[in-house]
Design a protein around this motif. Sequence first.
Motif, PDB file in Angstrom:
ATOM      1  N   ALA A  21      42.643  33.317  43.558  1.00 38.06           N
ATOM      2  CA  ALA A  21      43.283  33.398  44.873  1.00 38.06           C
ATOM      3  C   ALA A  21      42.493  34.310  45.809  1.00 38.06           C
ATOM      4  CB  ALA A  21      44.715  33.899  44.733  1.00 38.06           C
ATOM      5  N   GLY A  22      41.973  35.412  45.252  1.00 37.30           N
ATOM      6  CA  GLY A  22      41.171  36.319  46.060  1.00 37.30           C
ATOM      7  C   GLY A  22      39.881  35.668  46.534  1.00 37.30           C
TER       8      GLY A  22
ATOM      9  N   ASN B 279      48.919  39.998  26.444  1.00 32.40           N
ATOM     10  CA  ASN B 279      47.536  40.047  26.932  1.00 32.40           C
ATOM     11  C   ASN B 279      47.085  38.700  27.489  1.00 32.40           C
ATOM     12  OD1 ASN B 279      44.999  41.438  27.245  1.00 32.40           O
ATOM     13  ND2 ASN B 279      44.231  40.215  25.540  1.00 32.40           N
ATOM     14  N   ILE B 280      47.455  37.611  26.810  1.00 32.49           N
ATOM     15  CA  ILE B 280      47.114  36.265  27.294  1.00 32.49           C
ATOM     16  C   ILE B 280      47.768  36.004  28.640  1.00 32.49           C
ATOM     17  CG2 ILE B 280      47.426  33.800  26.845  1.00 32.49           C
ATOM     18  CD1 ILE B 280      47.121  34.448  23.856  1.00 32.49           C
ATOM     19  N   LEU B 281      49.039  36.389  28.773  1.00 31.38           N
ATOM     20  CA  LEU B 281      49.742  36.197  30.037  1.00 31.38           C
ATOM     21  C   LEU B 281      49.098  37.013  31.153  1.00 31.38           C
ATOM     22  CD1 LEU B 281      53.452  36.248  28.793  1.00 31.38           C
ATOM     23  CD2 LEU B 281      52.128  34.256  29.515  1.00 31.38           C
ATOM     24  N   LEU B 282      48.716  38.253  30.825  1.00 33.03           N
ATOM     25  CA  LEU B 282      48.088  39.112  31.825  1.00 33.03           C
ATOM     26  C   LEU B 282      46.711  38.576  32.238  1.00 33.03           C
ATOM     27  CD1 LEU B 282      49.026  42.648  30.460  1.00 33.03           C
ATOM     28  CD2 LEU B 282      49.910  41.551  32.516  1.00 33.03           C
ATOM     29  N   LEU B 283      45.939  38.077  31.259  1.00 29.43           N
ATOM     30  CA  LEU B 283      44.631  37.504  31.580  1.00 29.43           C
ATOM     31  C   LEU B 283      44.772  36.268  32.458  1.00 29.43           C
ATOM     32  CD1 LEU B 283      42.732  37.828  28.168  1.00 29.43           C
ATOM     33  CD2 LEU B 283      42.282  39.083  30.276  1.00 29.43           C
ATOM     34  N   ASP B 284      45.786  35.464  32.154  1.00 28.18           N
ATOM     35  CA  ASP B 284      46.033  34.277  32.972  1.00 28.18           C
ATOM     36  C   ASP B 284      46.410  34.671  34.399  1.00 28.18           C
ATOM     37  OD1 ASP B 284      46.460  31.350  33.217  1.00 28.18           O
ATOM     38  OD2 ASP B 284      48.526  31.938  33.575  1.00 28.18           O
ATOM     39  N   GLU B 285      47.250  35.681  34.514  1.00 26.50           N
ATOM     40  CA  GLU B 285      47.647  36.154  35.832  1.00 26.50           C
ATOM     41  C   GLU B 285      46.464  36.748  36.578  1.00 26.50           C
ATOM     42  OE1 GLU B 285      50.199  36.893  39.015  1.00 26.50           O
ATOM     43  OE2 GLU B 285      50.471  35.699  37.207  1.00 26.50           O
ATOM     44  N   LEU B 286      45.620  37.493  35.851  1.00 24.90           N
ATOM     45  CA  LEU B 286      44.431  38.085  36.466  1.00 24.90           C
ATOM     46  C   LEU B 286      43.474  36.997  36.957  1.00 24.90           C
ATOM     47  CD1 LEU B 286      42.725  40.585  37.131  1.00 24.90           C
ATOM     48  CD2 LEU B 286      41.792  40.475  34.813  1.00 24.90           C
ATOM     49  N   SER B 287      43.317  35.933  36.143  1.00 22.35           N
ATOM     50  CA  SER B 287      42.455  34.828  36.547  1.00 22.35           C
ATOM     51  C   SER B 287      42.972  34.159  37.809  1.00 22.35           C
ATOM     52  CB  SER B 287      42.359  33.803  35.410  1.00 22.35           C
ATOM     53  OG  SER B 287      41.574  32.704  35.790  1.00 22.35           O
ATOM     54  N   ARG B 288      44.296  33.969  37.883  1.00 21.71           N
ATOM     55  CA  ARG B 288      44.873  33.355  39.082  1.00 21.71           C
ATOM     56  C   ARG B 288      44.688  34.250  40.302  1.00 21.71           C
ATOM     57  NH1 ARG B 288      49.244  31.710  35.651  1.00 21.71           N
ATOM     58  NH2 ARG B 288      50.503  33.443  36.440  1.00 21.71           N
ATOM     59  N   LEU B 289      44.854  35.559  40.096  1.00 24.97           N
ATOM     60  CA  LEU B 289      44.678  36.487  41.214  1.00 24.97           C
ATOM     61  C   LEU B 289      43.231  36.504  41.692  1.00 24.97           C
ATOM     62  CD1 LEU B 289      46.897  39.497  40.043  1.00 24.97           C
ATOM     63  CD2 LEU B 289      47.367  37.899  41.904  1.00 24.97           C
ATOM     64  N   ARG B 290      42.280  36.467  40.756  1.00 21.31           N
ATOM     65  CA  ARG B 290      40.874  36.433  41.140  1.00 21.31           C
ATOM     66  C   ARG B 290      40.549  35.148  41.885  1.00 21.31           C
ATOM     67  NH1 ARG B 290      37.845  38.708  35.651  1.00 21.31           N
ATOM     68  NH2 ARG B 290      38.247  40.934  36.027  1.00 21.31           N
TER      69      ARG B 290
ATOM     70  N   GLU C 193      36.804  32.946  50.796  1.00 23.20           N
ATOM     71  CA  GLU C 193      36.096  31.772  51.308  1.00 23.20           C
ATOM     72  C   GLU C 193      36.745  31.255  52.588  1.00 23.20           C
ATOM     73  OE1 GLU C 193      33.195  28.939  51.603  1.00 23.20           O
ATOM     74  OE2 GLU C 193      33.293  30.669  50.244  1.00 23.20           O
ATOM     75  N   LEU C 194      38.076  31.251  52.631  1.00 25.06           N
ATOM     76  CA  LEU C 194      38.766  30.790  53.835  1.00 25.06           C
ATOM     77  C   LEU C 194      38.499  31.719  55.019  1.00 25.06           C
ATOM     78  CD1 LEU C 194      42.197  29.651  52.349  1.00 25.06           C
ATOM     79  CD2 LEU C 194      40.342  28.193  53.185  1.00 25.06           C
ATOM     80  N   ARG C 195      38.408  33.007  54.744  1.00 27.58           N
ATOM     81  CA  ARG C 195      38.078  33.960  55.806  1.00 27.58           C
ATOM     82  C   ARG C 195      36.675  33.695  56.353  1.00 27.58           C
ATOM     83  NH1 ARG C 195      41.041  38.712  56.414  1.00 27.58           N
ATOM     84  NH2 ARG C 195      42.821  38.921  54.994  1.00 27.58           N
ATOM     85  N   ARG C 196      35.739  33.407  55.447  1.00 29.79           N
ATOM     86  CA  ARG C 196      34.368  33.110  55.877  1.00 29.79           C
ATOM     87  C   ARG C 196      34.337  31.830  56.716  1.00 29.79           C
ATOM     88  NH1 ARG C 196      31.142  31.597  52.097  1.00 29.79           N
ATOM     89  NH2 ARG C 196      29.229  32.176  53.146  1.00 29.79           N
ATOM     90  N   MET C 197      35.093  30.820  56.272  1.00 32.63           N
ATOM     91  CA  MET C 197      35.136  29.574  57.028  1.00 32.63           C
ATOM     92  C   MET C 197      35.755  29.780  58.410  1.00 32.63           C
ATOM     93  SD  MET C 197      36.198  26.716  54.179  1.00 32.63           S
ATOM     94  CE  MET C 197      36.179  25.428  55.443  1.00 32.63           C
ATOM     95  N   LEU C 198      36.816  30.578  58.453  1.00 30.60           N
ATOM     96  CA  LEU C 198      37.467  30.847  59.734  1.00 30.60           C
ATOM     97  C   LEU C 198      36.531  31.580  60.674  1.00 30.60           C
ATOM     98  CD1 LEU C 198      40.058  30.725  61.421  1.00 30.60           C
ATOM     99  CD2 LEU C 198      40.756  32.889  60.385  1.00 30.60           C
ATOM    100  N   GLN C 199      35.799  32.565  60.126  1.00 34.35           N
ATOM    101  CA  GLN C 199      34.844  33.310  60.951  1.00 34.35           C
ATOM    102  C   GLN C 199      33.714  32.402  61.425  1.00 34.35           C
ATOM    103  OE1 GLN C 199      33.122  36.689  58.966  1.00 34.35           O
ATOM    104  NE2 GLN C 199      31.900  37.301  60.738  1.00 34.35           N
ATOM    105  N   PHE C 200      33.218  31.559  60.511  1.00 39.66           N
ATOM    106  CA  PHE C 200      32.150  30.627  60.879  1.00 39.66           C
ATOM    107  C   PHE C 200      32.616  29.674  61.974  1.00 39.66           C
ATOM    108  CE2 PHE C 200      30.239  26.405  60.234  1.00 39.66           C
ATOM    109  CZ  PHE C 200      28.900  26.715  60.455  1.00 39.66           C
TER     110      PHE C 200
END
Length: 283
Positions: free
Chosen positions: A87-88, A74-85, A93-100
């Motif tokens: 990254a998302g 569960n700790i490993l999965l939460l850590d992975e989920l945090s990294r995915l969030r 944010e990078l998409r918004r900057m590119l559009q701006f």
Amino acid sequence: MRFRLPRITDVKDHIITALLLIIAVSLMVGRHQGGLNNLRKVSITIFSYLEEPLSNVRVYRQALKTNTQLRKQNILLLDELSRLRAAGQRNKELRRMLQFSSESELSLYPVQIVGKELNQVTHSLTVDAGTNQGIKKGMPMVSADGLVGKVIVTAAGYSKIMPIYHTLFRVSAKLQQSNAYGIISWSGESGEIIEELQLNYVPQTTEVDTGEVVVTSGLSNQYPPDIPIGKVIRTEPRQGKETQKVFLKPFVNLYELAEGFIVKFEPDTSIKKLNKQYEEILE
């Protein structure tokens, strides 16, 4: 020498003794058979009662082992989920900057914030671009949300930014709907997370609506016009004054800001010369 078999009369006593022993053992076994059966029954009963607790102990130990493994997973999965969030969010944010960047008509240079000093009064940011990248003192910094601040010190590869949350920061601004003008400043008072800016010198007769957007006016010749700054959250009349205080919530959150753009904007030199000549006349 002839071998002589023993006579029955010679071994009679031994035979009788053996028979008596066999009979005695038989009697003993027969006599205590009921006790043995009872003992066997008691043993079976005791073991039947002990079997369930012992089985529960084994199950409990196995459950503890399984629970420990599941907690680690569960700790490993939460850590992975945090990294995915993260990254998302970063990708968003990078998409918004590119559009701006693609939609803006300004000359923008992308920068990352490599240092923050948020100590209530003299807030400052450090970005990874300087004179080597054509960054000059006075150039504005923006994000996809709006105005961040301006460059105050430059080095070869880094620049120091004075953000909108600074007691010395000033920018000429206007209310987008009512078209009233004023000067943006920060009083140095801060809440837990959200900071408030003030738009000063707005006439009392100007009706200001909550939620109205405030942008740069372009009148100061220091910032390009129409850069979003924030939205109005409330107004306060000033006793004995012809102006009112307009409070706004900035679009930019310094605490979460990680990157932005330096606007390669320089004041019109002709206007600067004109202002200088005017100041000399007044002297």
